[in-house]
Write a protein that holds these residues in place. Structure first.
Motif, PDB file in Angstrom:
ATOM      1  N   SER A 188     -78.129   4.064  11.827  1.00 23.95           N
ATOM      2  CA  SER A 188     -78.202   5.027  10.730  1.00 23.95           C
ATOM      3  C   SER A 188     -77.336   4.568   9.560  1.00 23.95           C
ATOM      4  N   CYS A 189     -76.116   4.131   9.871  1.00 26.10           N
ATOM      5  CA  CYS A 189     -75.218   3.655   8.823  1.00 26.10           C
ATOM      6  C   CYS A 189     -75.730   2.372   8.169  1.00 26.10           C
ATOM      7  N   HIS A 190     -76.309   1.499   8.966  1.00 29.24           N
ATOM      8  CA  HIS A 190     -76.830   0.231   8.434  1.00 29.24           C
ATOM      9  C   HIS A 190     -77.958   0.483   7.445  1.00 29.24           C
ATOM     10  N   LYS A 191     -78.800   1.444   7.737  1.00 30.73           N
ATOM     11  CA  LYS A 191     -79.900   1.777   6.818  1.00 30.73           C
ATOM     12  C   LYS A 191     -79.361   2.257   5.480  1.00 30.73           C
ATOM     13  N   VAL A 192     -78.303   3.057   5.512  1.00 32.56           N
ATOM     14  CA  VAL A 192     -77.699   3.529   4.263  1.00 32.56           C
ATOM     15  C   VAL A 192     -77.142   2.350   3.467  1.00 32.56           C
ATOM     16  N   VAL A 193     -76.493   1.405   4.146  1.00 32.35           N
ATOM     17  CA  VAL A 193     -75.927   0.238   3.468  1.00 32.35           C
ATOM     18  C   VAL A 193     -77.024  -0.580   2.806  1.00 32.35           C
ATOM     19  N   GLU A 194     -78.123  -0.773   3.503  1.00 33.11           N
ATOM     20  CA  GLU A 194     -79.245  -1.531   2.920  1.00 33.11           C
ATOM     21  C   GLU A 194     -79.766  -0.852   1.664  1.00 33.11           C
ATOM     22  N   GLU A 195     -79.898   0.453   1.701  1.00 32.84           N
ATOM     23  CA  GLU A 195     -80.387   1.186   0.535  1.00 32.84           C
ATOM     24  C   GLU A 195     -79.383   1.132  -0.609  1.00 32.84           C
ATOM     25  N   TYR A 196     -78.102   1.196  -0.258  1.00 36.19           N
ATOM     26  CA  TYR A 196     -77.053   1.153  -1.284  1.00 36.19           C
ATOM     27  C   TYR A 196     -77.044  -0.198  -1.999  1.00 36.19           C
ATOM     28  N   THR A 197     -77.067  -1.285  -1.229  1.00 36.31           N
ATOM     29  CA  THR A 197     -76.990  -2.617  -1.846  1.00 36.31           C
ATOM     30  C   THR A 197     -78.248  -2.949  -2.652  1.00 36.31           C
ATOM     31  N   ALA A 198     -79.362  -2.316  -2.336  1.00 39.34           N
ATOM     32  CA  ALA A 198     -80.568  -2.524  -3.135  1.00 39.34           C
ATOM     33  C   ALA A 198     -80.406  -1.918  -4.528  1.00 39.34           C
ATOM     34  N   ARG A 199     -79.537  -0.914  -4.639  1.00 39.82           N
ATOM     35  CA  ARG A 199     -79.317  -0.243  -5.930  1.00 39.82           C
ATOM     36  C   ARG A 199     -78.091  -0.787  -6.662  1.00 39.82           C
ATOM     37  N   HIS A 200     -77.157  -1.402  -5.915  1.00 44.18           N
ATOM     38  CA  HIS A 200     -75.899  -1.855  -6.508  1.00 44.18           C
ATOM     39  C   HIS A 200     -75.754  -3.360  -6.271  1.00 44.18           C
ATOM     40  N   ARG A 201     -76.180  -4.123  -7.241  1.00 39.75           N
ATOM     41  CA  ARG A 201     -76.199  -5.577  -7.099  1.00 39.75           C
ATOM     42  C   ARG A 201     -74.828  -6.207  -7.281  1.00 39.75           C
ATOM     43  N   ALA A 202     -73.862  -5.459  -7.802  1.00 38.22           N
ATOM     44  CA  ALA A 202     -72.551  -6.045  -8.076  1.00 38.22           C
ATOM     45  C   ALA A 202     -71.733  -6.272  -6.815  1.00 38.22           C
ATOM     46  N   ILE A 203     -72.122  -5.620  -5.728  1.00 43.08           N
ATOM     47  CA  ILE A 203     -71.390  -5.769  -4.482  1.00 43.08           C
ATOM     48  C   ILE A 203     -72.320  -6.347  -3.418  1.00 43.08           C
ATOM     49  N   ARG A 204     -71.814  -7.312  -2.678  1.00 44.41           N
ATOM     50  CA  ARG A 204     -72.614  -7.942  -1.628  1.00 44.41           C
ATOM     51  C   ARG A 204     -72.006  -7.588  -0.274  1.00 44.41           C
ATOM     52  N   VAL A 205     -72.828  -7.038   0.603  1.00 40.41           N
ATOM     53  CA  VAL A 205     -72.393  -6.745   1.961  1.00 40.41           C
ATOM     54  C   VAL A 205     -72.881  -7.880   2.858  1.00 40.41           C
ATOM     55  N   LEU A 206     -71.966  -8.537   3.512  1.00 38.10           N
ATOM     56  CA  LEU A 206     -72.313  -9.653   4.391  1.00 38.10           C
ATOM     57  C   LEU A 206     -73.124  -9.156   5.583  1.00 38.10           C
ATOM     58  N   PRO A 207     -73.878 -10.046   6.232  1.00 39.99           N
ATOM     59  CA  PRO A 207     -74.647  -9.633   7.417  1.00 39.99           C
ATOM     60  C   PRO A 207     -73.756  -8.906   8.417  1.00 39.99           C
ATOM     61  N   ALA A 208     -74.259  -7.795   8.917  1.00 40.72           N
ATOM     62  CA  ALA A 208     -73.456  -6.926   9.784  1.00 40.72           C
ATOM     63  C   ALA A 208     -73.069  -7.628  11.074  1.00 40.72           C
ATOM     64  N   ARG A 209     -71.882  -7.314  11.527  1.00 44.35           N
ATOM     65  CA  ARG A 209     -71.407  -7.742  12.840  1.00 44.35           C
ATOM     66  C   ARG A 209     -71.547  -6.536  13.775  1.00 44.35           C
ATOM     67  N   TRP A 210     -72.359  -6.685  14.807  1.00 43.77           N
ATOM     68  CA  TRP A 210     -72.640  -5.592  15.732  1.00 43.77           C
ATOM     69  C   TRP A 210     -71.800  -5.742  17.003  1.00 43.77           C
ATOM     70  N   TYR A 211     -71.287  -4.638  17.505  1.00 43.84           N
ATOM     71  CA  TYR A 211     -70.549  -4.662  18.765  1.00 43.84           C
ATOM     72  C   TYR A 211     -71.129  -3.596  19.695  1.00 43.84           C
ATOM     73  N   ASN A 212     -70.872  -3.740  20.965  1.00 42.80           N
ATOM     74  CA  ASN A 212     -71.399  -2.810  21.960  1.00 42.80           C
ATOM     75  C   ASN A 212     -70.440  -1.643  22.158  1.00 42.80           C
ATOM     76  N   TRP A 213     -70.922  -0.438  21.880  1.00 42.47           N
ATOM     77  CA  TRP A 213     -70.092   0.752  22.020  1.00 42.47           C
ATOM     78  C   TRP A 213     -69.665   0.920  23.475  1.00 42.47           C
ATOM     79  N   GLY A 214     -68.352   1.029  23.686  1.00 40.55           N
ATOM     80  CA  GLY A 214     -67.825   1.267  25.019  1.00 40.55           C
ATOM     81  C   GLY A 214     -67.788   0.055  25.917  1.00 40.55           C
ATOM     82  N   GLY A 215     -68.132  -1.138  25.386  1.00 47.54           N
ATOM     83  CA  GLY A 215     -68.202  -2.291  26.271  1.00 47.54           C
ATOM     84  C   GLY A 215     -67.502  -3.528  25.776  1.00 47.54           C
TER      85      GLY A 215
END
Length: 404
Positions: A188-215
């Motif tokens: 859910s959060c990743h989708k928001v980030v993708e939509e945000y960066t499509a509108r705000h070109r001045a900031i670049r979000v690097l490819p997400a680092r995913w971790y396993n919740w609880g593991g």
């Protein structure tokens, strides 16, 4: 840092119903009436969590106040609590069990969005209003589901992530790292980030680092890889177990190697300063909060916060952990009470309809005018969201808009 309360002690507390404070005649009449029930399902056995305690206490204190004023429909309110262990299937099972109780008018969840999301999917068939006083996942509410039986008095992921990214941009960051749990909340959060960066070109979000919740037993490699890729700040989505692990590992790095951290509020679902320790103040950490953090700005909010501190055995009212959950739950209960009164019945279909047509409700977080409409089941607004820091005493305080 002020001494914090321990969880076993909190679990042993038994909060008295507010009917005891009512006049004798009203108390007698209410005692003879069957209760109007309100349900709650939460992660009661998650040892590091304090969000469930804050939500439960918010409901308890609201019910205490409402019963002292005569209850609803001339009857006392009664809270029924169940443990879901943060497991969605258990939350659904609890919802079904609670919805079968006589005169139950609604069920409150707690922190975990997957639990509230699945509860919301079965709520229409059960015709039972479901309330989120914490869970921020964008999947908790579904505007395409008409009528929708889910309501929220809390943050959502869109407001949270946009606030974090706006702060990174205001700090002058052009490259931002992102760490997400491999879960529905993370997606859910990743989708928001993708939509945000499509509108705000001045900031670049690097490819997400995913971790396993609880593991995970270590998370620092994600930070080191993001830093090597040029990240100037880290946007973190985590609950307190992973947050504590990451902060301790970050503290093991030389100060020049530590990234500023902008965090979603999952880490505030536990007593984070106590869990991390005094060295937390050595990190540049800000966390999303809502206006509930500042409820003490009004006399009514100060009284509620003081009562909560006394019930929890906390000397400093500003050290009540997961404080926003207290305010959200208290106000959500006031809103539900007003809906039952407007409906004039405990019939849940009428209560759900009334929730969309309420007069203004004065809460401790804000004035709701109205709380909900047919098209909007979010009681708060993006303007209620800001960043906060823990001070040296372990108190969350609103952070300056632009850090110095």
């Amino acid at each position: 840092m002020a001494a914090s309360f321990d969880r076993p002690r909190r679990r042993a507390l038994r909060w008295l119903g507010g009917a005891l404070a009512a006049p004798a005649c009203l108390q007698a009449a209410m005692a003879a009436a069957s209760p109007v029930r309100v349900g709650m399902t939460a992660e009661l056995r998650m040892t590091s969590s304090t969000s469930d305690d804050a939500v439960r206490l918010g409901l308890e204190l609201a019910i205490e106040d409402l019963n002292a004023a005569g209850g609803v429909l001339g009857r006392p309110l009664l809270l029924e609590v169940r443990d879901d262990r943060s497991v969605p299937s258990r939350g659904v099972e609890n919802l079904r069990e609670l919805a079968a109780l006589p005169d139950l008018v609604g069920v409150f969840g707690s922190r975990f969005s997957p639990v509230l999301t699945e509860m919301g999917q079965v709520a229409p068939a059960l015709q039972c209003p479901v309330f989120s006083p914490w869970a921020a996942g964008n999947t908790v509410l579904d505007p395409t589901r008409q009528p929708d039986w889910s309501f929220r008095v809390s943050l959502n992921d869109t407001w949270a992530m946009e606030t974090l990214l706006d702060a990174a941009a205001a700090d002058g960051c052009q490259r931002v790292g992102l760490m997400l749990p491999n879960s529905g909340w993370g997606r859910s959060c990743h989708k928001v980030v993708e939509e945000y960066t499509a509108r705000h070109r001045a900031i670049r979000v690097l490819p997400a680092r995913w971790y396993n919740w609880g593991g995970e037993t270590s998370l620092i490699d994600h930070v080191l890889n993001l830093r090597q890729a040029g990240a100037q700040a880290l946007v973190l989505v985590a609950n307190e177990p992973e947050g504590v692990l990451l902060m301790r590992e970050m503290l093991s790095l030389p100060p020049p190697s530590r990234l500023p951290i902008l965090s979603h509020w999952g880490i505030a679902g536990g007593d984070f300063p106590r869990l991390v320790g005094p060295a937390l103040g050595e990190l540049d950490l800000r966390v999303v909060q809502t206006a509930a953090l500042q409820m003490a700005r009004t006399p009514r909010g100060r009284r509620l916060q003081q009562r909560a501190a006394e019930r929890m055995g906390v000397a400093d009212p500003q050290r009540v952990p997961s404080l926003v959950g207290l305010g959200h739950a208290y106000d959500a209960m006031l809103i539900l009470h007003r809906a039952v009164a407007r409906a004039g019945t405990t019939r849940r279909e009428a209560v759900r309809d009334a929730l969309e047509h309420l007069d203004p409700v004065e809460g401790v977080v804000r004035r709701y005018a109205p709380a909900f409409t047919r098209e909007r089941h979010e009681a708060l607004h993006a303007s209620d969201v800001f960043l906060a820091r823990w001070d040296a005493e372990g108190r969350l305080q609103r952070a300056p808009r632009h850090p110095t």
